[in-house]
Design a protein around this motif. Sequence first.
Motif, mmCIF file in Angstrom:
data_model
loop_
_atom_site.group_PDB
_atom_site.id
_atom_site.type_symbol
_atom_site.label_atom_id
_atom_site.label_comp_id
_atom_site.label_asym_id
_atom_site.label_seq_id
_atom_site.Cartn_x
_atom_site.Cartn_y
_atom_site.Cartn_z
ATOM 1 N N ILE A 8 0.843 -1.204 0.000
ATOM 2 C CA ILE A 8 0.000 0.000 0.000
ATOM 3 C C ILE A 8 0.876 1.252 0.000
ATOM 4 O O ILE A 8 0.608 2.213 -0.720
ATOM 5 C CB ILE A 8 -0.966 -0.032 1.204
ATOM 6 N N VAL A 21 -0.060 3.269 -3.343
ATOM 7 C CA VAL A 21 -0.882 4.469 -3.159
ATOM 8 C C VAL A 21 -0.166 5.724 -3.694
ATOM 9 O O VAL A 21 -0.723 6.438 -4.535
ATOM 10 C CB VAL A 21 -1.347 4.611 -1.687
ATOM 11 N N LEU A 38 -7.647 -0.998 -5.976
ATOM 12 C CA LEU A 38 -6.981 -1.942 -5.079
ATOM 13 C C LEU A 38 -7.931 -2.980 -4.501
ATOM 14 O O LEU A 38 -7.516 -3.891 -3.814
ATOM 15 C CB LEU A 38 -6.282 -1.186 -3.945
ATOM 16 N N ILE A 95 -6.344 -6.208 -2.445
ATOM 17 C CA ILE A 95 -6.250 -6.210 -0.979
ATOM 18 C C ILE A 95 -6.575 -7.595 -0.388
ATOM 19 O O ILE A 95 -5.898 -8.026 0.540
ATOM 20 C CB ILE A 95 -7.159 -5.109 -0.380
ATOM 21 N N MET A 97 -4.611 2.241 4.536
ATOM 22 C CA MET A 97 -4.902 2.545 3.136
ATOM 23 C C MET A 97 -5.745 3.810 3.017
ATOM 24 O O MET A 97 -5.471 4.683 2.181
ATOM 25 C CB MET A 97 -5.633 1.359 2.515
ATOM 26 N N SER A 153 -4.300 7.169 1.373
ATOM 27 C CA SER A 153 -4.961 7.686 0.169
ATOM 28 C C SER A 153 -5.427 9.117 0.387
ATOM 29 O O SER A 153 -5.175 9.996 -0.430
ATOM 30 C CB SER A 153 -6.179 6.853 -0.204
#
Lengths: 277, 299, 233
Positions: free
Chosen positions: A24, A28, A74, A78, A131, A135
Amino acid sequence: MNLLRFELFKIFCKPRTYIGFAAIAVLVPLIQIALYIDGQTYIEFSLQNLKEAFDFQGELLNGYLASYIILATLYVHIPFLIALVSGDLLAGEAASGTLRLLVTRPISRTRLVLIKFAAAMTYTAALILFMALASLILGILIMGTGDLIVIRNTIYVFSESDVLWRLLSAFGFGLVAMWCVASLSFMFSSFASNSIGPIILTMTVIISFIVISAIDLSVFRVIKPFLFTTYMGSWKLFFEEPLALRDIWLSTGVLGLHILVFLTVTIINFKRKDILS
Amino acid sequence: MGKTPVLEVRGLRKSFQDFEAVKGVDFTVYEGDIFGFLGPNGAGKSTTLRMVTSLINSTAGDIRIFGLPLSSNREHILSRMGILVEKPDLYGFLSGYDNLSMLSSLNGKRASRQRIEEVIHMVGLQGREQDKVRKYSQGMRQRLGIAQALIHDPEIIILDEPSNGLDPQGIVDIRELIIRLGREFKKTVILSSHLLNEVEMMANRMVIINKGQVTVEGDVQELLGGSTIKVTISCSHPEQALKIAAETTPDVRIADGQLVLEIPKESVAKLVSKLVANQIEVQAVVPVRKLEDYFISLT
Amino acid sequence: MKRRILVLLLSIFSSCTLLNAQNRDVNPLMEDVRARFNQVKDYEASARIKIDVDFLKIPVKQGKIWFLHPDKVKVKAPGFSLLPKRGMNFSPGQLMDAGHTAIFVRDEILAGNAVSVVKIVPGNAQSEILIATLWIDSKRKVVRKVEATTRNEGTFVMDFTFKPIAEAYDMPTQARITFDIRKNELPLGLTGDFERAPEEKGKKNSGKGIVTIDYMDYKINQGMAAAVFGKGR
């Protein structure tokens, strides 16, 4: 509480735990930067037909859009990161022989399963929270906030003030969906004596279900409502107006029911299981 | 020797699909016993011990520990038992100390620093307790495995092949520890082994199991007779070793480069320590009487 | 594009040499309308823009709108907004120019108001506008409705709403623009929407878009727009 801390300590001592966070942490920013550079072209391409009738005013490329896109892209990956850890919780200890140490302690097997399950849920929550924060914070730092455009069958534009709660709710729903994935791989983990099996099996189930959902044949259409993956995508319902609350609750309920069933099967299986490793 | 039964096994059976690994085993362990659980590899020892420690479910039969049925009093019974089954698999990414601390928390209460250090001393791991277990030798792991079984001061200690993977000095140390646990700390110890002499040197009572059935159960002295044991010792300087051994027993000679001697059972450990102290590398201590021979003598 | 349509649109009104309408000369009426609008040199107003397109859901936007004579219009709203290309810049103040033909069609009642329906035929064969119809309130000298058919972009209709009683400048309180809009296949890759939701039942794609602009708090001829365009464009 001590026991949960012990489980979490074990989880966070293992390198595989950090694969998820590292993935991540790399993906990201990568998506964010790519969007920052090229996102405008994408948006314009997506809105071509509207350009005939409308002039656009204002910025659509912002941290909120980036977070939405990250969540959408994602979503398929994930589960793998989740299964990597939750699929290992029982099977990994069986493989390394430490399960014997746990099962011969004065603690019921049901309690042992529940503690490990709680640890799996906590790990999943930590990953999704990471996450969401990565983000949103990074996206807002790079591209700021603004109205969110969502292109589905309908094009939705949400006012800036109307977006954050939707994104947070979507991440929250995503967490429930990922809890379902974690429960599934945890259940497989209780049947296996090495962690590769549960991880691969979890991914196989999810990918197969998604493929079945995607193929628009009448046979598949009949079974689609019975696949839990069908409900995993319902986070998108938060980006509709009016809000389909009934569908959101239904999806959450179906996923919650799956979690309960997976956990029950795990407990029943683990209680009856002969520890032979 | 107390005569209160602490472990009673009656008609215990276990089948894996078509294969019946344990075919109706009965035995009793009394309070304060050092109980040898003897049998060749594949005899059903581990399967029986796994049932006694609730790792696997029995197909039939009854296990009562402290007078209570195991099936309905599992947690209570396990809280009074210390168990090391098969290989001592511990958490490699944790230190020896942390393994003990964490595992003790599963007993309901985390052990105090003092108790952990006490147990570490007992098994001879002092100075290495802060090292990660993945850096431990097989022998150190075995010691730590025993330590985790002792950490909560249990009344019954079950040790499955406790001398596996240990060097000769380690074997001696563990034997001494087990004897101490019984004599000094008044614990009931159940140890499984495929080596007759090992049981002979430590246990007061034993059961021999073969092909899933009990062959014999009773007092070690009565079953094996005599207080001496015949052993061969493979070592680096047999001539020098002969002189040292001669101080303990007159019945000693060298055959095929190995020391062959008959000495009191309790003296074996001391002799090995003495040899090691004199810079003699002890490669093996093998009883002349083997389990297989004993089976033949029984039939 | 916007500018092109604007010019075409304006030229419809501006050109009218107003040749003989069937039985009535609409030239004086057109002249009156033009004169009324020419009074407005600039304005600033609050605007509320509502877009109603089948496949598009966007919140109502509050913003400001500025006009500068003869044809400059600027809108500012927070966040992202969509502004219709057709009609936004409509200013019937420039009805008079050479080249077009204005034909009186009939008198009728439009939403309770007496109007004269006038057809405008562009003189130029290359014109984007093929034909236009104006509904002119002969009493208040304002255009209440415009319908125009274009060469490439279908037909659009503009409906204007005014206060019940005329004020000095008599500016519309609402403009409602109806236009054709095609729904192209939306690219779904961007937001990773792999599953396509089925078309909502009972909601057929009308292919029409409606933009409603409510005007409030006009500040007319106060020179406010000059500053906006001065530093703007």
